[in-house]
Enzyme design. Structure first.
Site, mmCIF file in Angstrom:
data_model
loop_
_atom_site.group_PDB
_atom_site.id
_atom_site.type_symbol
_atom_site.label_atom_id
_atom_site.label_comp_id
_atom_site.label_asym_id
_atom_site.label_seq_id
_atom_site.Cartn_x
_atom_site.Cartn_y
_atom_site.Cartn_z
ATOM 1 N N HIS A 142 0.831 -1.218 0.000
ATOM 2 C CA HIS A 142 0.000 0.000 0.000
ATOM 3 C C HIS A 142 0.860 1.260 0.000
ATOM 4 C CE1 HIS A 142 -3.891 -2.079 0.853
ATOM 5 N NE2 HIS A 142 -3.103 -2.952 1.445
ATOM 6 N N ASN B 270 -10.372 -2.771 2.481
ATOM 7 C CA ASN B 270 -10.075 -2.774 1.047
ATOM 8 C C ASN B 270 -11.341 -2.502 0.247
ATOM 9 O OD1 ASN B 270 -7.335 -3.318 1.213
ATOM 10 N ND2 ASN B 270 -7.570 -5.530 0.959
ATOM 11 N N HIS C 112 -3.928 1.061 11.940
ATOM 12 C CA HIS C 112 -3.712 -0.204 12.652
ATOM 13 C C HIS C 112 -5.070 -0.803 13.024
ATOM 14 C CE1 HIS C 112 -2.432 -3.262 15.237
ATOM 15 N NE2 HIS C 112 -1.901 -2.582 16.236
ATOM 16 N N TYR D 116 0.993 -4.115 12.253
ATOM 17 C CA TYR D 116 0.920 -2.680 11.934
ATOM 18 C C TYR D 116 1.784 -1.813 12.857
ATOM 19 C CZ TYR D 116 -2.521 -3.824 8.403
ATOM 20 O OH TYR D 116 -3.137 -4.347 7.282
HETATM 21 FE FE1 HDE Z 1 -2.468 -4.750 5.529
HETATM 22 N N1 HDE Z 1 -0.649 -3.942 5.946
HETATM 23 N N2 HDE Z 1 -1.800 -6.565 6.093
HETATM 24 N N3 HDE Z 1 -4.217 -5.636 4.928
HETATM 25 N N4 HDE Z 1 -3.134 -3.001 4.887
HETATM 26 C C1 HDE Z 1 -0.305 -2.666 5.777
HETATM 27 O O1 HDE Z 1 0.808 -1.351 7.360
HETATM 28 C C2 HDE Z 1 -0.676 -6.790 6.797
HETATM 29 C C3 HDE Z 1 -4.553 -6.936 5.011
HETATM 30 C C4 HDE Z 1 -4.392 -2.699 4.454
HETATM 31 O O2 HDE Z 1 -3.272 3.535 3.943
HETATM 32 C C5 HDE Z 1 1.029 -2.333 6.379
HETATM 33 O O3 HDE Z 1 1.198 0.850 7.711
HETATM 34 C C6 HDE Z 1 -0.599 -8.182 7.184
HETATM 35 C C7 HDE Z 1 -5.941 -7.145 4.748
HETATM 36 C C8 HDE Z 1 -4.471 -1.322 4.055
HETATM 37 O O4 HDE Z 1 -1.640 3.366 5.415
HETATM 38 C C9 HDE Z 1 1.471 -3.659 7.029
HETATM 39 C C10 HDE Z 1 -1.719 -8.772 6.659
HETATM 40 C C11 HDE Z 1 -6.433 -5.899 4.488
HETATM 41 C C12 HDE Z 1 -3.206 -0.803 4.280
HETATM 42 C C13 HDE Z 1 0.311 -4.564 6.669
HETATM 43 C C14 HDE Z 1 -2.475 -7.747 5.981
HETATM 44 C C15 HDE Z 1 -5.346 -4.963 4.599
HETATM 45 C C16 HDE Z 1 -2.393 -1.873 4.804
HETATM 46 C C17 HDE Z 1 2.007 -1.695 5.433
HETATM 47 C C18 HDE Z 1 -2.138 -10.219 6.724
HETATM 48 C C19 HDE Z 1 -7.874 -5.523 4.111
HETATM 49 C C20 HDE Z 1 -2.738 0.606 4.003
HETATM 50 C C21 HDE Z 1 2.208 -0.278 5.908
HETATM 51 C C22 HDE Z 1 -2.075 -10.815 8.003
HETATM 52 C C23 HDE Z 1 -8.810 -5.762 5.188
HETATM 53 C C24 HDE Z 1 -3.048 1.525 5.136
HETATM 54 C C25 HDE Z 1 1.372 -0.152 7.076
HETATM 55 C C26 HDE Z 1 -2.615 2.923 4.807
HETATM 56 C C27 HDE Z 1 -1.062 -1.728 5.172
HETATM 57 C C28 HDE Z 1 0.267 -5.834 7.082
HETATM 58 C C29 HDE Z 1 -3.659 -8.049 5.277
HETATM 59 C C30 HDE Z 1 -5.541 -3.569 4.368
HETATM 60 C C31 HDE Z 1 2.819 -4.189 6.573
HETATM 61 C C32 HDE Z 1 0.521 -8.799 7.966
HETATM 62 C C33 HDE Z 1 -6.704 -8.458 4.778
HETATM 63 C C34 HDE Z 1 -5.683 -0.595 3.506
HETATM 64 O O5 HDE Z 1 1.564 -3.538 8.402
#
Ligand code: HDE
Length: 713
Positions: A74, A147, A338, A361
């Protein structure tokens, strides 16, 4: 007593940290006024620079450290401020104050994003879009980090690094940027049957939205609501755009990526600057605790959605974005979401993907923002003051008073103290867990195809066609035949015709799919076979097709008026005021940027020239009335631009209106072969051309005529 207006309080709080440099002298970071910002300090005009030059060193050092690591996923995103208004109380289900008091407004910041690309990648990549909302509530920040697609690729957090490594540029040569069409992604997918439902969504037009303002938002996981009495309900969160859910064509997406890679960022910014504030209905699907096991899938499985036919979405609030950030870095880049930022009355379910996110997060913010004090950055601050005994660390902003930094204490009168549930203290929902420690997946998660079938079956014919083409596009970029074969084998579990069609185009022998029931690959594992035979309880769902979305408005649609000198001012002005009256944005396009003089002397200033922009940046086109203008648009210099513009708009199924005396252009272009049922090509011979043009723009695209409109543009 006057109610507290938290929306103002939040912006005031943010504004305390903004600077306005008008009438101010340049200073160093210590506030020292600078008298020369042109030259470094030297030993003589032509001599070496001196180490003593603290002004130069401060400036260059700061510059050297301007970048922070981009988000792991993202990374590419755009955000805006706004408000969330509760229209219907959910107090029956949750004690969260921002969801209890009807009419209450809560300030928000929303960040939309793509997932795979770097911060500088194109907005129009085929990808899932992030839809992350930070609610600045009086009980603390609540983040709904969702999402634009209601399900996910994987069922367990353990697989997330693998998924992301597979989709990111390949590690040896760092190719391709912001694209899933490559070997490693499809290799992983072909071996992960649980990803098939999400693949259907990701290959659909949902993955190439027309605008962030025309996307749905989903919390994805099942969450929990807890009411004042401690009673729990499961909940799924939804945002539904008031402008409807709309997408571009794939050919268009690839062209926008070159013509305007900031297309979505610009669209969001411009809409807010123009006062066309994006709005979403906020809705919930509520499931009583006792119904947890009544579905034909597991509520904890993030690869499943709850069909709206089974549990309707109750609309309870409105999300409005109404203010652009003052500074992209300070706000959009530094915002830290987060899923674990909760308020009392909302809790997590045991979805194993969500559980893993709860760790990730904070951990990622530590490396990205560089300090455990990231919550003190203005955009991340809660509007209620933070009181705890955490101290120090890099870049600490808060100046805490007194001697006490521990609890319990008597010196500080026991403060800050623990708050009870009844006084707004957070308490996790008590849940009986009587289980063995085990590294395994629940049997109830072994259903990988039934909702993929549900999604595919719910699509209209043009949507199915787009999905098939997307799969063909992606798989033709896969260089290893065995991967293509495995993917097609997976598709056969979803729909035999889909698999056969794709197989033919991507060089997979259809005979390899021929098994007793005509569709199952020979080497399928028994669990997959069992899963493939399952049919979804709901066979088709209207909410899953964009065909059924809202199509009643032209608000904020961009209409290009193509014109040259001699254009008929009367026609131009009346159409312009009609369209603008309905909220559309009119932009003049001409051979160059010189003002266009109309038949009555009126002057129009072009925003674009035929060569500086392209039809893909517009929702609809009007070839302005007037023989002289039309002749100039067809002269040697302009003709290629004019005709290409039209052919492309036609191919992408857009509304086109040929004004009076422009038939020659119509006939010259491929639109000349127009199908008479094509209600989105309008000429002055139509009964009510302007009204029909408005109706055609509101309907977004005539996707059903795509085959007839196909041309080599
Ligand atoms: Fe994320 N995801 N994600 N994700 N995610 C990040 O956090 C992660 C997942 C989502 O505009 C990171 O600050 C893991 C699902 C959005 O700043 C990180 C897993 C969904 C955004 C991270 C998921 C999301 C992130 C990268 C699986 C939809 C952007 C930078 C266990 C419900 C937020 C950050 C923004 C961002 C980890 C799965 C949505 C790396 C480990 C499912 C919208 O922490």
């Amino acid at each position: 007593m006057k109610k507290k207006d938290f929306s103002n309080e939040k912006s005031d709080q943010l504004h305390l940290h903004t600077t306005d440099s008008s009438d101010q002298a340049l200073t160093t970071n210590q506030g020292l006024k600078i008298s020369n910002n042109q030259d470094s300090l030297k030993a003589g005009e032509r001599g070496p620079s001196l180490l003593e030059d603290f002004i130069l060193r401060e400036k260059i050092t700061h510059f050297d450290h301007e970048r922070i690591p981009e988000r792991i996923v993202h990374a590419r995103g755009s955000g805006a401020h706004g408000t969330f208004k509760l229209n219907k109380s959910l107090a029956k289900y949750t004690k969260a104050k921002f969801l209890s008091e009807e009419g209450k407004e809560t300030p928000v910041f929303v960040r939309f994003s793509t997932v795979a690309g770097s911060a500088g990648s194109t907005d129009l990549a085929r990808d899932v879009r992030g839809f992350a909302v930070k609610f600045y509530t009086e009980e603390g920040n609540y983040d709904l980090v969702g999402n634009n697609i209601p399900v996910f690729f994987i069922q367990d957090a353990m697989k997330f690094p693998d998924l992301v490594h597979a989709v990111k540029p390949e590690p040896d040569n760092a190719i391709p940027q912001a694209a899933s069409a490559h070997d490693t992604f499809w290799d992983f997918i072909s071996l992960m049957p649980e990803s098939m439902h999400m693949i259907m969504w990701a290959m659909s037009d949902r993955a190439i939205p027309r605008s962030y303002r025309m996307m749905e938002g989903f919390g994805v996981h099942t969450f929990k609501f807890i009411n004042e009495a401690g009673k729990m309900h499961f909940v799924k969160f939804h945002f539904k755009p008031k402008l409807g859910v709309h997408s571009v064509a794939w050919d268009e997406a690839t062209k926008i990526s070159g013509k305007d890679p900031d297309f979505h960022r610009r669209d969001l910014w411009d809409a807010i600057e123009n006062g066309a504030f994006p709005e979403w209905d906020f809705g919930v699907q509520i499931i009583p605790e006792e119904d947890e096991h009544k579905f034909d899938f597991d509520l904890l499985d993030p690869t499943k959605l709850i069909p709206e036919e089974e549990v309707p979405v109750e609309l309870v609030g409105t999300l409005t974005l109404n203010r652009n950030p003052d500074n992209f870095f300070a706000e959009t880049e530094q915002i830290a979401f987060h899923p674990g930022h909760l308020v009392p009355g909302i809790d997590f379910s045991n979805d194993p993907l969500l559980q893993g996110r709860l760790f990730s997060y904070t951990d990622t913010q530590l490396s990205r923002l560089g300090s455990p004090n990231f919550h003190e950055i203005p955009i991340n601050r809660s509007i209620n003051t933070v009181h705890n005994n955490q101290r120090d660390g890099h870049m600490r902003q808060q100046i805490t008073k007194g001697k006490v930094s521990y609890e319990p204490n008597s010196i500080g009168g026991g403060c800050p103290f623990q708050a009870m549930w009844k006084d707004g203290g957070f308490a996790s929902q008590e849940e009986r867990i009587d289980a063995k420690k085990i590294r395994a997946r629940s049997e109830s998660f072994v259903d990988h195809y039934s909702q993929a079938k549900l999604f595919y079956n719910s699509q209209s014919a043009p949507e199915k066609k787009h999905l098939q083409n997307a799969l063909i596009f992606e798989l033709t970029k896969v260089t290893i035949p065995a991967i293509r074969e495995r993917v097609v084998g997976q598709l056969a579990f979803i729909d035999k015709d889909l698999a056969t069609l794709v197989a033919k185009k991507v060089g997979v022998e259809v005979t390899k799919l021929k098994q007793p029931n005509g569709s199952i690959p020979a080497d399928a594992d028994p669990k997959s076979l069992q899963s493939a035979e399952r049919e979804p309880a709901t066979k088709s769902s209207e909410a899953l097709s964009m065909k059924n979305t809202v199509k009643d408005s032209i608000k904020s649609r961009i209409v290009g008026f193509i014109m040259e000198d001699g254009v008929k001012a009367g026609d131009v002005n009346s159409l312009k005021s009609k369209l603008e009256g309905k909220g559309a944005v009119v932009q003049v396009i001409s051979g160059g940027l010189s003002p266009v003089t109309a038949d009555d002397g009126t002057s129009y200033t072009p925003k674009h020239s035929l060569t500086s922009t392209s039809s893909v940046c517009f929702d609809a086109l009007y070839i302005a009335s007037g023989k002289k203008s039309a002749d100039t648009l067809l002269n040697e210099e302009n003709r290629p631009g004019t005709i290409h513009f039209l052919n492309e708009a036609y191919k992408h199924c857009k509304a086109i209106y040929f004004g009076d005396a422009t038939e020659e252009i119509l006939n010259y272009s491929n639109v000349g072969k127009k199908n008479h049922d094509d209600h989105a090509v309008i000429t002055s011979e139509n009964k009510k051309p302007a009204d029909e043009f408005v109706a055609a723009i509101a309907s977004h695209r005539v996707w059903e005529l795509e085959t007839e409109r196909n041309n080599p543009a």
